[in-house]
Design a protein around this motif. Structure first.
Motif, PDB file in Angstrom:
ATOM      1  N   PRO A 164       4.379 -14.118 -11.715  1.00 23.97           N
ATOM      2  CA  PRO A 164       4.208 -13.060 -12.718  1.00 23.97           C
ATOM      3  C   PRO A 164       3.090 -12.081 -12.387  1.00 23.97           C
ATOM      4  O   PRO A 164       2.434 -11.566 -13.301  1.00 23.97           O
ATOM      5  CB  PRO A 164       3.897 -13.849 -13.977  1.00 23.97           C
ATOM      6  CG  PRO A 164       3.168 -15.043 -13.483  1.00 23.97           C
ATOM      7  CD  PRO A 164       3.786 -15.392 -12.159  1.00 23.97           C
ATOM      8  N   VAL A 165       2.851 -11.804 -11.094  1.00 21.87           N
ATOM      9  CA  VAL A 165       1.781 -10.886 -10.723  1.00 21.87           C
ATOM     10  C   VAL A 165       2.210 -10.087  -9.503  1.00 21.87           C
ATOM     11  O   VAL A 165       2.891 -10.604  -8.610  1.00 21.87           O
ATOM     12  CB  VAL A 165       0.467 -11.662 -10.429  1.00 21.87           C
ATOM     13  CG1 VAL A 165       0.680 -12.694  -9.351  1.00 21.87           C
ATOM     14  CG2 VAL A 165      -0.652 -10.710 -10.042  1.00 21.87           C
ATOM     15  N   ARG A 166       1.855  -8.809  -9.483  1.00 18.92           N
ATOM     16  CA  ARG A 166       2.065  -7.978  -8.302  1.00 18.92           C
ATOM     17  C   ARG A 166       0.860  -7.053  -8.154  1.00 18.92           C
ATOM     18  O   ARG A 166       0.147  -6.761  -9.141  1.00 18.92           O
ATOM     19  CB  ARG A 166       3.373  -7.178  -8.397  1.00 18.92           C
ATOM     20  CG  ARG A 166       3.360  -6.062  -9.389  1.00 18.92           C
ATOM     21  CD  ARG A 166       4.604  -5.172  -9.231  1.00 18.92           C
ATOM     22  NE  ARG A 166       5.830  -5.937  -9.494  1.00 18.92           N
ATOM     23  CZ  ARG A 166       6.458  -5.930 -10.670  1.00 18.92           C
ATOM     24  NH1 ARG A 166       5.981  -5.197 -11.670  1.00 18.92           N
ATOM     25  NH2 ARG A 166       7.546  -6.619 -10.859  1.00 18.92           N
ATOM     26  N   ALA A 167       0.631  -6.599  -6.940  1.00 17.38           N
ATOM     27  CA  ALA A 167      -0.519  -5.727  -6.660  1.00 17.38           C
ATOM     28  C   ALA A 167      -0.087  -4.616  -5.711  1.00 17.38           C
ATOM     29  O   ALA A 167       0.685  -4.854  -4.772  1.00 17.38           O
ATOM     30  CB  ALA A 167      -1.662  -6.540  -6.055  1.00 17.38           C
ATOM     31  N   ARG A 168      -0.578  -3.416  -5.954  1.00 12.84           N
ATOM     32  CA  ARG A 168      -0.286  -2.278  -5.078  1.00 12.84           C
ATOM     33  C   ARG A 168      -1.545  -1.438  -4.956  1.00 12.84           C
ATOM     34  O   ARG A 168      -2.217  -1.151  -5.961  1.00 12.84           O
ATOM     35  CB  ARG A 168       0.877  -1.457  -5.632  1.00 12.84           C
ATOM     36  CG  ARG A 168       1.329  -0.331  -4.704  1.00 12.84           C
ATOM     37  CD  ARG A 168       2.713   0.162  -5.077  1.00 12.84           C
ATOM     38  NE  ARG A 168       3.708  -0.905  -4.937  1.00 12.84           N
ATOM     39  CZ  ARG A 168       4.979  -0.781  -5.284  1.00 12.84           C
ATOM     40  NH1 ARG A 168       5.420   0.362  -5.806  1.00 12.84           N
ATOM     41  NH2 ARG A 168       5.823  -1.775  -5.122  1.00 12.84           N
ATOM     42  N   THR A 200       0.841  -1.199   0.000  1.00 15.04           N
ATOM     43  CA  THR A 200       0.000   0.000   0.000  1.00 15.04           C
ATOM     44  C   THR A 200       0.874   1.247   0.000  1.00 15.04           C
ATOM     45  O   THR A 200       2.033   1.227   0.439  1.00 15.04           O
ATOM     46  CB  THR A 200      -0.916   0.020   1.238  1.00 15.04           C
ATOM     47  OG1 THR A 200      -0.105   0.020   2.421  1.00 15.04           O
ATOM     48  CG2 THR A 200      -1.834  -1.198   1.243  1.00 15.04           C
ATOM     49  N   ALA A 201       0.319   2.314  -0.490  1.00 15.47           N
ATOM     50  CA  ALA A 201       1.034   3.599  -0.519  1.00 15.47           C
ATOM     51  C   ALA A 201       0.008   4.714  -0.548  1.00 15.47           C
ATOM     52  O   ALA A 201      -1.051   4.591  -1.184  1.00 15.47           O
ATOM     53  CB  ALA A 201       1.956   3.683  -1.734  1.00 15.47           C
ATOM     54  N   HIS A 252      -9.387   5.119  -3.589  1.00  8.76           N
ATOM     55  CA  HIS A 252      -8.259   4.203  -3.762  1.00  8.76           C
ATOM     56  C   HIS A 252      -8.149   3.788  -5.232  1.00  8.76           C
ATOM     57  O   HIS A 252      -9.119   3.854  -5.994  1.00  8.76           O
ATOM     58  CB  HIS A 252      -8.450   2.926  -2.929  1.00  8.76           C
ATOM     59  CG  HIS A 252      -8.805   3.187  -1.500  1.00  8.76           C
ATOM     60  ND1 HIS A 252      -7.863   3.410  -0.522  1.00  8.76           N
ATOM     61  CD2 HIS A 252     -10.023   3.278  -0.889  1.00  8.76           C
ATOM     62  CE1 HIS A 252      -8.473   3.606   0.629  1.00  8.76           C
ATOM     63  NE2 HIS A 252      -9.786   3.541   0.439  1.00  8.76           N
ATOM     64  N   VAL A 253      -6.941   3.348  -5.590  1.00  8.13           N
ATOM     65  CA  VAL A 253      -6.701   2.753  -6.911  1.00  8.13           C
ATOM     66  C   VAL A 253      -5.896   1.479  -6.699  1.00  8.13           C
ATOM     67  O   VAL A 253      -4.798   1.517  -6.130  1.00  8.13           O
ATOM     68  CB  VAL A 253      -5.944   3.702  -7.855  1.00  8.13           C
ATOM     69  CG1 VAL A 253      -5.588   2.973  -9.149  1.00  8.13           C
ATOM     70  CG2 VAL A 253      -6.776   4.937  -8.161  1.00  8.13           C
ATOM     71  N   LEU A 254      -6.471   0.354  -7.112  1.00  8.37           N
ATOM     72  CA  LEU A 254      -5.777  -0.927  -7.039  1.00  8.37           C
ATOM     73  C   LEU A 254      -5.102  -1.171  -8.386  1.00  8.37           C
ATOM     74  O   LEU A 254      -5.769  -1.229  -9.422  1.00  8.37           O
ATOM     75  CB  LEU A 254      -6.761  -2.059  -6.742  1.00  8.37           C
ATOM     76  CG  LEU A 254      -6.180  -3.478  -6.804  1.00  8.37           C
ATOM     77  CD1 LEU A 254      -5.105  -3.682  -5.737  1.00  8.37           C
ATOM     78  CD2 LEU A 254      -7.288  -4.533  -6.672  1.00  8.37           C
ATOM     79  N   LEU A 255      -3.779  -1.312  -8.350  1.00  5.49           N
ATOM     80  CA  LEU A 255      -3.022  -1.568  -9.574  1.00  5.49           C
ATOM     81  C   LEU A 255      -2.562  -3.025  -9.569  1.00  5.49           C
ATOM     82  O   LEU A 255      -1.802  -3.441  -8.698  1.00  5.49           O
ATOM     83  CB  LEU A 255      -1.804  -0.639  -9.680  1.00  5.49           C
ATOM     84  CG  LEU A 255      -0.895  -0.905 -10.889  1.00  5.49           C
ATOM     85  CD1 LEU A 255      -1.632  -0.638 -12.194  1.00  5.49           C
ATOM     86  CD2 LEU A 255       0.380  -0.063 -10.809  1.00  5.49           C
ATOM     87  N   MET A 256      -3.032  -3.775 -10.546  1.00  6.22           N
ATOM     88  CA  MET A 256      -2.557  -5.142 -10.769  1.00  6.22           C
ATOM     89  C   MET A 256      -1.630  -5.108 -11.982  1.00  6.22           C
ATOM     90  O   MET A 256      -1.989  -4.571 -13.039  1.00  6.22           O
ATOM     91  CB  MET A 256      -3.727  -6.090 -11.049  1.00  6.22           C
ATOM     92  CG  MET A 256      -4.774  -6.179  -9.958  1.00  6.22           C
ATOM     93  SD  MET A 256      -4.158  -6.910  -8.426  1.00  6.22           S
ATOM     94  CE  MET A 256      -3.545  -8.478  -9.015  1.00  6.22           C
ATOM     95  N   VAL A 257      -0.436  -5.671 -11.848  1.00  2.53           N
ATOM     96  CA  VAL A 257       0.505  -5.781 -12.960  1.00  2.53           C
ATOM     97  C   VAL A 257       0.799  -7.267 -13.147  1.00  2.53           C
ATOM     98  O   VAL A 257       1.277  -7.933 -12.225  1.00  2.53           O
ATOM     99  CB  VAL A 257       1.812  -5.008 -12.697  1.00  2.53           C
ATOM    100  CG1 VAL A 257       2.703  -5.069 -13.932  1.00  2.53           C
ATOM    101  CG2 VAL A 257       1.512  -3.563 -12.326  1.00  2.53           C
ATOM    102  N   ILE A 258       0.491  -7.784 -14.322  1.00  5.10           N
ATOM    103  CA  ILE A 258       0.652  -9.206 -14.613  1.00  5.10           C
ATOM    104  C   ILE A 258       1.430  -9.330 -15.921  1.00  5.10           C
ATOM    105  O   ILE A 258       1.158  -8.620 -16.897  1.00  5.10           O
ATOM    106  CB  ILE A 258      -0.708  -9.910 -14.730  1.00  5.10           C
ATOM    107  CG1 ILE A 258      -1.550  -9.658 -13.468  1.00  5.10           C
ATOM    108  CG2 ILE A 258      -0.528 -11.415 -14.952  1.00  5.10           C
ATOM    109  CD1 ILE A 258      -2.942 -10.225 -13.514  1.00  5.10           C
TER     110      ILE A 258
END
Length: 560
Positions: A109-113, A82-83, A122-128
């Motif tokens: 191969p996945v990260r979430a912030r 979180t940030a 809020h904004v949930l960013l998924m990078v896959i």
């Protein structure tokens, strides 16, 4: 070890070629407003990662060959970080996070912030990475994440059944179907050979006009170009417009479904989220060609209008389109409905070939031929339009005679040119040319499929007074084998490929018979003779069984 699918292997190769890079990172940013339970969201993300093995898969390599390793959930390194950022810092933070490369060999191969920009914002960013995700992945991911989050808010785990198939299963299935490139009979080898031949001589780089030199290093940046107004106009002309039409103005069409609508299917459609796909309507009569289930589902939802694409054509063409549409998507047609539709198409489109009608109705070409024979009052045309749109003669004799005339008139014409004008295959033209050079007539005596003539087969085994009579091939067996090796109906099935391998091995033996005979030492001669006779007996029994099966099929098709 589990191999990579071919698409994954491409992604893996590019990652090795480029080194650490974000070129194939696929970011998904979700804006969330209202009260958010970050603990429930973290648990929901873990639920989804546990459900989909591909999201906890790493791709190490051994001796330069990559493979998949699905990590257990408790060994998967993943966390929702979180940030807190200000609204004007959000874009930069999202871009920076999305640009962080993945270590495919050592990390999932996945990260979430989760970025917080204000109270209840809020904004949930998924990078896959693309090796585990594509455009079709978003819908099941969002569906499962929403379900898991609702369950975690209620203090329980999501109630779902394990997935019947994972991506690793698909990768194994793909390898099994396509086979090995080193196997000349595999589907993969066939595809590679085709494209190598098709692209032979193509330039390594397609020279296109440009307004600036190509950079030495790929910048991985994009830009936008304004299109002239007339370009948008041409694009609109090429698209079939969708109109909102009042449901009360639409009428049922002539459907290929004899049992009418399926109430359960209508109910399932009505429960779907989002708008229903547009239906197809005859502009002249306002009757529905394709989409009655969707129309009734929209009515059940309480909609007053529905999206419509209009069809301009005859009633016969509208019915043909309706059959094709019902075969390719939606609730499947029954076998009886397909046969009835084929009979109607034969009457309204007597020029269509059996294969073309088979593709439209979802039947086999032999079934369509049987339906055509049952319709005794249908006029039999001398020419038919095939599924590729080309006109061909119904009788092979007509095409052979026309080819002979063209060869006499234009001896310099190529096989393909004569084949195109005569409506037959280049191989048949080659046979006609060979027969003419030998002083023979172009028509084969007793050609299969022609009524009133005896049908002969290249190899026939029959029992006469408990003895087998073998009528050998007139042509070189190797040419027949080459034809079989190119037949996709054999190549694309494992049993067919096994048969081709056996035939190929026997063909090699025939060509090398003298060498093989000389290679047998005297003390092994009796054993080899007995084995050879036993194998010959086995092949004769196989030929007899196949011949009987062919005769039975022929009698059934003829209605005997």
């Amino acid at each position: 070890m589990i191999p990579l699918s071919f698409a994954q292997r491409r992604m893996w190769f590019l990652a090795q070629l480029e080194g650490p890079s974000a070129t194939y990172n696929l970011p998904l940013a979700l804006r969330l407003t209202g009260k958010l339970d970050s603990d429930a969201l973290t648990s929901a993300l873990w639920d989804v990662i546990g459900r989909h093995e591909i999201l906890r898969t790493v791709f190490p390599s051994v001796d330069g060959q990559p493979h998949q390793v699905v990590l257990p959930v408790d060994e998967t390194a993943f966390d929702l970080t979180t940030a807190e950022v200000s609204p004007h810092e959000l874009t930069g933070s999202l871009s920076q996070t999305a640009a962080e490369p993945f270590d495919l060999a050592g990390s999932v191969p996945v990260r979430a912030r989760l970025f917080t920009t204000g109270p209840d914002e809020h904004v949930l960013l998924m990078v896959i990475h693309h090796i585990a995700w594509d455009g079709e992945s978003m819908k099941p991911f969002m569906r499962d994440l929403s379900k898991a989050y609702r369950a975690r808010l209620a203090g329980r785990a999501p109630d779902w059944a394990p997935l019947p198939v994972q991506y690793a299963d698909y990768a194994l299935w793909q390898r099994e179907v396509l086979g090995d490139e080193d196997d000349p009979l595999s589907l993969l080898s066939e595809q590679v050979t085709y494209w190598r031949t098709a692209l032979a001589g193509a330039p390594e780089e397609l020279e296109l006009p440009f307004d600036r030199p190509r950079p030495a290093v790929d910048s991985v940046t994009a830009d936008s170009v304004a299109q002239p107004a007339d370009v948008h106009g041409r694009e609109k002309e090429n698209q079939q417009e969708i109109w909102e039409v009042r449901i009360s103005s639409l009428l049922p069409g002539l459907s290929p479904r004899s049992q009418g609508l399926d109430a359960e299917h209508v109910a399932r459609l009505a429960e779907l989220d989002g708008p229903l796909p547009p239906i197809l309507v005859d502009r002249r009569t306002m009757r529905v060609i394709d989409g009655m289930h969707r129309l009734m589902a929209a009515f059940g939802r309480g909609q007053e209008a529905i999206g419509v694409k209009f069809f301009d054509g005859s009633a016969e063409e509208a019915f043909l389109y309706a059959v094709e549409a019902n075969v390719t998507h939606g609730l499947p047609l029954s076998q009886a409905d397909r046969r009835a539709a084929a009979a109607k198409i034969i009457k309204s489109h007597p020029h269509m070939s059996d294969r073309a009608i088979a593709r439209a109705s979802g039947l086999g070409a032999k079934t369509v031929a049987a339906v055509r024979r049952q319709l005794g009052d249908v006029v039999q045309l001398r020419m038919r339009i095939g599924r590729d749109g080309k006109v061909r003669p119904v009788s092979g004799d007509d095409g052979r005679r026309r080819a002979a005339e063209l060869i006499a008139e234009r001896p310099e014409a190529s096989l393909r040119e004569v084949a195109r004008l005569a409506g037959i295959s280049p191989a048949t033209v080659s046979d006609v040319r060979r027969r003419l050079r030998a002083g023979e007539v172009p028509v084969i005596e007793g050609e299969p499929g022609e009524p009133g003539k005896a049908t002969t087969t290249p190899l026939r085994v029959a029992r006469v007074k408990s003895e087998r009579k073998v009528e050998l091939l007139d042509a070189d067996p190797s040419s027949v084998l080459d034809k079989l090796l190119r037949d996709p109906s054999l190549r694309h099935k494992e049993e067919g490929r096994n048969l081709l391998r056996l035939l190929q091995q026997n063909a090699v033996g025939m060509r090398q018979r003298s060498e093989l005979t000389a290679a047998v030492p005297p003390h092994c001669g009796a054993l080899v003779v007995n084995l050879a006779r036993q194998y010959a007996e086995t092949w004769l029994e196989f030929a007899q069984k196949l011949d009987e099966q062919m005769q039975s099929t022929h009698r059934s098709a003829a209605g005997e």
